[in-house]
Design a protein around this motif. Structure first.
Motif, short mmCIF file in Angstrom:
data_model
loop_
_atom_site.label_atom_id
_atom_site.label_comp_id
_atom_site.label_asym_id
_atom_site.label_seq_id
_atom_site.Cartn_x
_atom_site.Cartn_y
_atom_site.Cartn_z
N ASP A 11 -32.00 -57.60 -51.87
CA ASP A 11 -31.65 -58.70 -52.76
C ASP A 11 -30.75 -58.22 -53.90
O ASP A 11 -31.03 -57.20 -54.54
CB ASP A 11 -32.92 -59.33 -53.33
CG ASP A 11 -32.64 -60.61 -54.10
OD1 ASP A 11 -31.68 -61.33 -53.76
OD2 ASP A 11 -33.41 -60.90 -55.04
N ASN A 12 -29.66 -58.92 -54.11
CA ASN A 12 -28.66 -58.65 -55.16
C ASN A 12 -27.81 -57.42 -54.91
O ASN A 12 -27.04 -57.02 -55.78
CB ASN A 12 -29.29 -58.60 -56.55
CG ASN A 12 -29.50 -59.99 -57.09
OD1 ASN A 12 -28.61 -60.84 -57.01
ND2 ASN A 12 -30.68 -60.25 -57.61
N ILE A 25 -28.05 -62.49 -51.52
CA ILE A 25 -29.04 -63.19 -52.34
C ILE A 25 -30.17 -63.66 -51.41
O ILE A 25 -29.96 -64.50 -50.55
CB ILE A 25 -28.42 -64.39 -53.07
CG1 ILE A 25 -27.24 -63.93 -53.94
CG2 ILE A 25 -29.48 -65.11 -53.91
CD1 ILE A 25 -26.42 -65.06 -54.52
N THR A 27 -33.21 -65.76 -50.31
CA THR A 27 -33.76 -67.09 -50.55
C THR A 27 -34.87 -67.31 -49.53
O THR A 27 -34.68 -68.02 -48.55
CB THR A 27 -32.67 -68.18 -50.41
OG1 THR A 27 -32.07 -68.07 -49.13
CG2 THR A 27 -31.61 -68.06 -51.49
N THR A 86 -41.31 -73.31 -52.84
CA THR A 86 -40.23 -72.41 -53.28
C THR A 86 -38.85 -72.88 -52.84
O THR A 86 -37.85 -72.25 -53.18
CB THR A 86 -40.46 -70.98 -52.74
OG1 THR A 86 -40.48 -71.02 -51.31
CG2 THR A 86 -41.76 -70.39 -53.28
N PRO A 89 -36.74 -74.08 -56.12
CA PRO A 89 -36.41 -72.94 -56.98
C PRO A 89 -35.43 -71.95 -56.33
O PRO A 89 -34.56 -71.40 -57.01
CB PRO A 89 -37.77 -72.27 -57.23
CG PRO A 89 -38.76 -73.36 -57.06
CD PRO A 89 -38.20 -74.25 -55.99
N ASN A 90 -35.55 -71.75 -55.03
CA ASN A 90 -34.61 -70.84 -54.35
C ASN A 90 -33.20 -71.40 -54.33
O ASN A 90 -32.23 -70.65 -54.41
CB ASN A 90 -35.09 -70.53 -52.93
CG ASN A 90 -36.03 -69.36 -52.90
OD1 ASN A 90 -35.75 -68.31 -53.47
ND2 ASN A 90 -37.16 -69.54 -52.25
N ARG A 92 -32.07 -73.58 -56.68
CA ARG A 92 -31.64 -73.58 -58.09
C ARG A 92 -31.17 -72.20 -58.56
O ARG A 92 -30.27 -72.10 -59.38
CB ARG A 92 -32.75 -74.08 -58.98
CG ARG A 92 -32.91 -75.57 -58.92
CD ARG A 92 -33.81 -76.12 -60.03
NE ARG A 92 -33.98 -77.53 -59.82
CZ ARG A 92 -35.05 -78.09 -59.24
NH1 ARG A 92 -36.07 -77.33 -58.87
NH2 ARG A 92 -35.11 -79.39 -59.06
N LYS A 93 -31.76 -71.14 -58.04
CA LYS A 93 -31.33 -69.80 -58.48
C LYS A 93 -29.89 -69.51 -58.08
O LYS A 93 -29.23 -68.68 -58.70
CB LYS A 93 -32.30 -68.71 -58.03
CG LYS A 93 -32.14 -68.23 -56.62
CD LYS A 93 -33.12 -67.10 -56.36
CE LYS A 93 -32.90 -66.47 -55.02
NZ LYS A 93 -33.82 -65.36 -54.77
N GLU A 96 -26.90 -69.82 -60.67
CA GLU A 96 -26.51 -68.69 -61.52
C GLU A 96 -25.21 -68.03 -61.07
O GLU A 96 -24.53 -67.39 -61.86
CB GLU A 96 -27.63 -67.64 -61.55
CG GLU A 96 -28.91 -68.14 -62.16
CD GLU A 96 -30.06 -67.16 -61.97
OE1 GLU A 96 -29.82 -65.98 -61.62
OE2 GLU A 96 -31.22 -67.58 -62.17
N THR A 97 -24.86 -68.17 -59.80
CA THR A 97 -23.63 -67.56 -59.29
C THR A 97 -22.38 -68.30 -59.77
O THR A 97 -21.28 -67.78 -59.67
CB THR A 97 -23.61 -67.50 -57.76
OG1 THR A 97 -23.56 -68.82 -57.21
CG2 THR A 97 -24.81 -66.74 -57.21
#
Length: 135
Positions: A11-12, A25, A27, A86, A89-90, A92-93, A96-97
């Protein structure tokens, strides 16, 4: 063919392929159990969405029109998204990109208000999760 064995990305993690930088990313369970991650190409701010905004039928290669409505119609037809606590929320994260383009696997890529589209998709799945069974 490759000159080295494959490896799992974490991740990341960012992979530079010479002029393009792809961020992995995670998810989990989004959009499906088997497709639990997306890639963000950082130099062009393109989010490779996989099946997040799947649609039925054709369309132009690039659009600024609604992609959430068609995605929900496709979801009504196929019911492929792993809906759970989840899911939203997954999605929505990914906001940020701050993507400039959402590259869809099944549908027109989107160059409109990407942040709002991701938020609206998350909201729609969250509403479905909260809907009582049988309604």
């Amino acid at each position: 063919m490759a000159d080295r064995p494959p490896r799992v990305l974490v991740d990341n993690e960012v992979v530079d392929i010479g002029g393009k930088r792809f961020r992995c990313i995670d998810t989990p369970h989004v959009p499906h159990g088997s497709d639990a991650g997306v890639m963000h190409e950082e130099t062009t701010a393109t989010l490779l969405c996989r099946d997040l905004f799947t649609r039925r039928g054709g369309g132009p290669p690039l659009t600024e029109n609604d992609i959430v409505g068609p995605a929900m119609k496709a979801e009504d037809f196929w019911a492929l998204t792993r809906l759970g606590p989840t899911t939203a929320p997954n999605i929505r994260k990914l906001i940020e990109t701050k993507p400039r383009t959402l590259a869809l696997m099944h549908g027109s890529s989107f160059s409109g208000d990407t942040v709002s589209a991701l938020g609206a998709l998350a909201d729609r799945y969250e509403a479905r999760l909260r809907k009582p069974m049988g309604h």
